[in-house]
Write a protein that holds these residues in place. Sequence first.
Motif, PDB file in Angstrom:
ATOM      1  N   SER A 174       0.833  -1.207   0.000  1.00 26.14           N
ATOM      2  CA  SER A 174       0.000   0.000   0.000  1.00 26.14           C
ATOM      3  C   SER A 174       0.865   1.253   0.000  1.00 26.14           C
ATOM      4  CB  SER A 174      -0.895  -0.059   1.244  1.00 26.14           C
ATOM      5  OG  SER A 174      -1.502   1.166   1.523  1.00 26.14           O
ATOM      6  N   GLY A 175       0.333   2.354  -0.539  1.00 25.84           N
ATOM      7  CA  GLY A 175       1.086   3.617  -0.600  1.00 25.84           C
ATOM      8  C   GLY A 175       2.112   3.570  -1.722  1.00 25.84           C
ATOM      9  N   GLY A 176       3.115   4.424  -1.636  1.00 21.98           N
ATOM     10  CA  GLY A 176       4.138   4.456  -2.684  1.00 21.98           C
ATOM     11  C   GLY A 176       4.882   3.128  -2.758  1.00 21.98           C
TER      12      GLY A 176
ATOM     13  N   TYR B  57      -5.433  -1.148  -0.168  1.00 21.90           N
ATOM     14  CA  TYR B  57      -6.719  -1.238   0.511  1.00 21.90           C
ATOM     15  C   TYR B  57      -7.904  -1.280  -0.467  1.00 21.90           C
ATOM     16  CZ  TYR B  57      -4.112  -0.503   4.801  1.00 21.90           C
ATOM     17  OH  TYR B  57      -3.231  -0.642   5.846  1.00 21.90           O
TER      18      TYR B  57
ATOM     19  N   CYS C 130      -6.061   4.791  -1.324  1.00 21.34           N
ATOM     20  CA  CYS C 130      -7.502   4.528  -1.327  1.00 21.34           C
ATOM     21  C   CYS C 130      -8.204   5.384  -0.275  1.00 21.34           C
ATOM     22  CB  CYS C 130      -7.726   3.033  -1.032  1.00 21.34           C
ATOM     23  SG  CYS C 130      -9.435   2.536  -0.900  1.00 21.34           S
TER      24      CYS C 130
ATOM     25  N   PHE D  68     -11.325   3.973   1.905  1.00 23.09           N
ATOM     26  CA  PHE D  68     -11.005   3.058   2.994  1.00 23.09           C
ATOM     27  C   PHE D  68     -10.918   3.780   4.341  1.00 23.09           C
ATOM     28  CE2 PHE D  68      -7.723   0.949   5.614  1.00 23.09           C
ATOM     29  CZ  PHE D  68      -8.357  -0.269   5.809  1.00 23.09           C
TER      30      PHE D  68
ATOM     31  N   GLY E 115       3.956  -1.181   3.739  1.00 26.88           N
ATOM     32  CA  GLY E 115       3.741   0.195   3.287  1.00 26.88           C
ATOM     33  C   GLY E 115       4.381   1.191   4.227  1.00 26.88           C
ATOM     34  N   GLY E 116       3.975   2.448   4.090  1.00 25.93           N
ATOM     35  CA  GLY E 116       4.531   3.505   4.939  1.00 25.93           C
ATOM     36  C   GLY E 116       3.605   3.835   6.097  1.00 25.93           C
ATOM     37  N   ASP E 117       3.848   4.965   6.744  1.00 22.20           N
ATOM     38  CA  ASP E 117       3.079   5.277   7.951  1.00 22.20           C
ATOM     39  C   ASP E 117       1.595   5.458   7.664  1.00 22.20           C
ATOM     40  OD1 ASP E 117       3.636   7.667   6.637  1.00 22.20           O
ATOM     41  OD2 ASP E 117       3.540   8.830   8.492  1.00 22.20           O
ATOM     42  N   GLY E 118       1.256   5.982   6.475  1.00 21.00           N
ATOM     43  CA  GLY E 118      -0.163   6.111   6.110  1.00 21.00           C
ATOM     44  C   GLY E 118      -0.828   4.741   6.070  1.00 21.00           C
ATOM     45  N   SER E 119      -0.119   3.792   5.517  1.00 19.08           N
ATOM     46  CA  SER E 119      -0.666   2.431   5.430  1.00 19.08           C
ATOM     47  C   SER E 119      -0.838   1.822   6.823  1.00 19.08           C
ATOM     48  CB  SER E 119       0.257   1.553   4.589  1.00 19.08           C
ATOM     49  OG  SER E 119       0.387   2.110   3.305  1.00 19.08           O
TER      50      SER E 119
ATOM     51  N   ARG F 162      -1.538   3.598   9.537  1.00 20.38           N
ATOM     52  CA  ARG F 162      -2.757   4.221  10.076  1.00 20.38           C
ATOM     53  C   ARG F 162      -3.968   3.450   9.561  1.00 20.38           C
ATOM     54  NH1 ARG F 162      -1.765  10.188  11.384  1.00 20.38           N
ATOM     55  NH2 ARG F 162       0.394  10.410  10.781  1.00 20.38           N
TER      56      ARG F 162
ATOM     57  N   HIS G   5      -6.753   1.517  11.733  1.00 24.83           N
ATOM     58  CA  HIS G   5      -8.168   1.844  11.474  1.00 24.83           C
ATOM     59  C   HIS G   5      -8.960   0.547  11.235  1.00 24.83           C
ATOM     60  CE1 HIS G   5     -11.529   3.986   9.650  1.00 24.83           C
ATOM     61  NE2 HIS G   5     -11.287   3.493   8.443  1.00 24.83           N
TER      62      HIS G   5
ATOM     63  N   ASP H  10      11.161   6.540   1.596  1.00 25.72           N
ATOM     64  CA  ASP H  10      11.413   7.776   2.356  1.00 25.72           C
ATOM     65  C   ASP H  10      12.085   7.557   3.716  1.00 25.72           C
ATOM     66  OD1 ASP H  10      10.095   9.046   0.263  1.00 25.72           O
ATOM     67  OD2 ASP H  10       8.157   8.864   1.245  1.00 25.72           O
TER      68      ASP H  10
ATOM     69  N   ARG I  97       9.328  12.850   0.726  1.00 29.59           N
ATOM     70  CA  ARG I  97       8.052  13.376   1.256  1.00 29.59           C
ATOM     71  C   ARG I  97       8.324  14.582   2.129  1.00 29.59           C
ATOM     72  NH1 ARG I  97       2.468  10.570   2.311  1.00 29.59           N
ATOM     73  NH2 ARG I  97       2.240   9.758   0.225  1.00 29.59           N
TER      74      ARG I  97
HETATM   75  P1  ATP Z   1       4.408   6.368   1.213  1.00 31.83           P
HETATM   76  O1  ATP Z   1       4.660   7.447   2.237  1.00 31.83           O
HETATM   77  O2  ATP Z   1       5.620   5.613   0.860  1.00 31.83           O
HETATM   78  O3  ATP Z   1       3.669   6.844   0.000  1.00 31.83           O
HETATM   79  P2  ATP Z   1       2.190   5.540   2.867  1.00 31.83           P
HETATM   80  O4  ATP Z   1       1.765   4.201   3.336  1.00 31.83           O
HETATM   81  O5  ATP Z   1       2.511   6.550   3.933  1.00 31.83           O
HETATM   82  O6  ATP Z   1       3.433   5.295   1.887  1.00 31.83           O
HETATM   83  P3  ATP Z   1      -0.263   6.947   2.153  1.00 31.83           P
HETATM   84  O7  ATP Z   1      -0.731   7.379   0.814  1.00 31.83           O
HETATM   85  O8  ATP Z   1      -0.098   7.982   3.201  1.00 31.83           O
HETATM   86  O9  ATP Z   1       1.091   6.142   1.870  1.00 31.83           O
HETATM   87  O10 ATP Z   1      -1.299   5.856   2.734  1.00 31.83           O
HETATM   88  C1  ATP Z   1      -1.660   4.712   1.984  1.00 31.83           C
HETATM   89  C2  ATP Z   1      -3.120   4.379   2.217  1.00 31.83           C
HETATM   90  O11 ATP Z   1      -3.337   4.067   3.604  1.00 31.83           O
HETATM   91  C3  ATP Z   1      -4.111   5.503   1.940  1.00 31.83           C
HETATM   92  O12 ATP Z   1      -4.419   5.632   0.577  1.00 31.83           O
HETATM   93  C4  ATP Z   1      -5.310   5.057   2.752  1.00 31.83           C
HETATM   94  O13 ATP Z   1      -6.029   4.054   2.075  1.00 31.83           O
HETATM   95  C5  ATP Z   1      -4.654   4.449   3.980  1.00 31.83           C
HETATM   96  N1  ATP Z   1      -4.603   5.461   5.047  1.00 31.83           N
HETATM   97  C6  ATP Z   1      -3.730   6.477   5.183  1.00 31.83           C
HETATM   98  N2  ATP Z   1      -4.018   7.236   6.257  1.00 31.83           N
HETATM   99  C7  ATP Z   1      -5.112   6.685   6.824  1.00 31.83           C
HETATM  100  C8  ATP Z   1      -5.919   7.000   7.969  1.00 31.83           C
HETATM  101  N3  ATP Z   1      -5.645   8.044   8.752  1.00 31.83           N
HETATM  102  N4  ATP Z   1      -6.967   6.195   8.237  1.00 31.83           N
HETATM  103  C9  ATP Z   1      -7.253   5.141   7.449  1.00 31.83           C
HETATM  104  N5  ATP Z   1      -6.538   4.791   6.369  1.00 31.83           N
HETATM  105  C10 ATP Z   1      -5.498   5.540   6.050  1.00 31.83           C
END
Ligand code: ATP
Length: 333
Positions: A9-11, A41, A73, A76, A101-105, A107, A111, A128, A172
């Motif tokens: 997931s993510g980048g 997701y 996504c 999600f 994935g990264g920290d967003g993934s 989260r 969730h 990153d 980033r």
């Molecule tokens: P990179 O930083 O390498 O791109 P990442 O995992 O941080 O990787 P994001 O785009 O931040 O990339 O997050 C990936 C996916 O995780 C989002 O598209 C979303 O589906 C999910 N996501 C991110 N933040 C949240 C959140 N706060 N709650 C629920 N889902 C989240």
Amino acid sequence: IKTIAVLTSGGDAPGMNAAIRAVVLAGHHYNLNVLGYQHGYIGLMEQEYQPLTPGDVYNIIQRGGTLLKSARCEPFKTEAGAQQAADNLQQAGVDALIVIGGDGSFRGAEHLSHFWDGQVIGLPGTIDNDVFGTDATIGYYTAIDTALENIDRVRDTADAFERIFLIEVMGRHAGFIGLSAAVGSGAEQVLLPELCEQEQIDIDALTRHIQKAQKIRGKCSYIVIVSENLWPGGANALAEDLNRRTGIECRPVILGHVQRGGSPVSLDRMLASKLGAYAVEAALAGKSGIMLGEQNAKVCEVPLAQTWSQRKPLDPYLVRIQTEMFDLLSTEA
Ligand code: ATP
């Protein structure tokens, strides 16, 4: 447990395939069913998965990108979105989900855990390196090497024409790639979010530094590494501004997405293989709500929420040698 699932997931990041391979091989070693969800997701919400066998991960360890595809996504993030994903996981009989994935993934994984009883385990996969709790993320080392290879090429031409180049690297909002690229390439200056007060570049100081370098060394090549997202308009706008201020031609180079691709270097393959296998063993041990990282060459378990609630600091010694010891003006003044 009987069934585990994995997604990216993510980048995307080099080494994600090596991690998927490790999960699949370790899973089969322990007689587990392994499912691969496609498109991060999105795949969870749309029940887009396939069983993964050792044959599916043959010959992928050296490949960049991700066999499972990756995506971002937005839906999600809602309650309905996560509930849908949870229902789908339940229906597919998944006991544990491994999210690369990264920290967003992460989260996202946290969730999901509010809607689903299964186990969630994160593996840090991003170029990153901006994930707290692990010394390095899968993909980071390859991104540094790719940046260096390209910066070395720019240096050749910068040197031949005695020019100033501003090279924008990814990261980033973190300066890990920027700092490593600057130290590794012998750049004259580096501009990183962590080193700029309130994320503002001290352009006067940079101008003075360039002018002083020209005075002391004569016309010479001069390379500034600048992190993305640091300056409105990025390296292009900054180069224009420096042109105006110094009267010297400054050329911008934006490395861009080349930094995300390519065959993973050895360190990324090792890290991905180690963490992927460990994730399966952690799932079998009943672990959940954690990311697996590596600290001082040992695998460690970090609560998911910690991975984004704390900012990972740059290596202060690397910062010091780059900005103080290796400053050309401090040795030649
Ligand atoms: P990179 O930083 O390498 O791109 P990442 O995992 O941080 O990787 P994001 O785009 O931040 O990339 O997050 C990936 C996916 O995780 C989002 O598209 C979303 O589906 C999910 N996501 C991110 N933040 C949240 C959140 N706060 N709650 C629920 N889902 C989240």
